[in-house]
Scaffold this active site. Structure first.
Site, mmCIF file in Angstrom:
data_model
loop_
_atom_site.group_PDB
_atom_site.id
_atom_site.type_symbol
_atom_site.label_atom_id
_atom_site.label_comp_id
_atom_site.label_asym_id
_atom_site.label_seq_id
_atom_site.Cartn_x
_atom_site.Cartn_y
_atom_site.Cartn_z
ATOM 1 C CB ALA A 4 -2.165 5.613 -0.266
ATOM 2 C CG PHE A 55 -2.214 0.640 1.082
ATOM 3 C CD1 PHE A 55 -3.224 0.059 0.345
ATOM 4 C CD2 PHE A 55 -2.452 1.850 1.689
ATOM 5 C CE1 PHE A 55 -4.452 0.684 0.201
ATOM 6 C CE2 PHE A 55 -3.679 2.484 1.562
ATOM 7 C CZ PHE A 55 -4.674 1.898 0.817
ATOM 8 C CG HIS A 56 3.203 1.925 -3.564
ATOM 9 N ND1 HIS A 56 3.068 2.821 -4.594
ATOM 10 C CD2 HIS A 56 2.899 0.704 -4.086
ATOM 11 C CE1 HIS A 56 2.707 2.174 -5.697
ATOM 12 N NE2 HIS A 56 2.587 0.889 -5.411
ATOM 13 C CB ILE A 57 2.616 7.305 -2.798
ATOM 14 C CG1 ILE A 57 1.942 8.682 -2.833
ATOM 15 C CG2 ILE A 57 3.325 7.035 -4.105
ATOM 16 C CD1 ILE A 57 1.627 9.229 -1.498
#
Length: 90
Positions: free
Chosen positions: A19, A14-16
């Site tokens: 997200a 769940f990286h940028i």
């Protein structure tokens, strides 16, 4: 209130980018949207990219997605589809 357990499937977790996709979709709903990692008391606002990034979710992390409000069923359905799709990265 509706809730569902989901597993983060994409390799990078769940990286940028995931997200951002999640908060954009969650923001379209009137309902309150929250995420809670399995085994944690931490609850993040699903409409806050900063809150989501602090969870440090990696591939295989199990989360509880909850929605509370007039469009909670649609929120759970659409957001769970996004997570299960691997945010288009899996």
């Amino acid at each position: 209130m509706k809730s569902i357990q989901l597993t983060i499937r994409n390799e990078a977790g769940f990286h940028i980018r995931p997200a951002q996709l999640f908060t954009e979709k969650a923001g379209a709903f009137e309902s309150t949207v929250t995420l809670r990692p399995e085994g944690s008391d931490t609850v993040a606002d699903g409409k806050s990219i900063l809150n989501l990034m602090t969870l440090g979710l990696e591939k295989g992390s199990v989360i509880t997605l909850s929605a509370d409000g007039p469009d909670e069923e649609q929120a759970i359905e659409q957001l769970s589809e996004l997570v299960e799709s691997g945010f288009g990265e899996a």
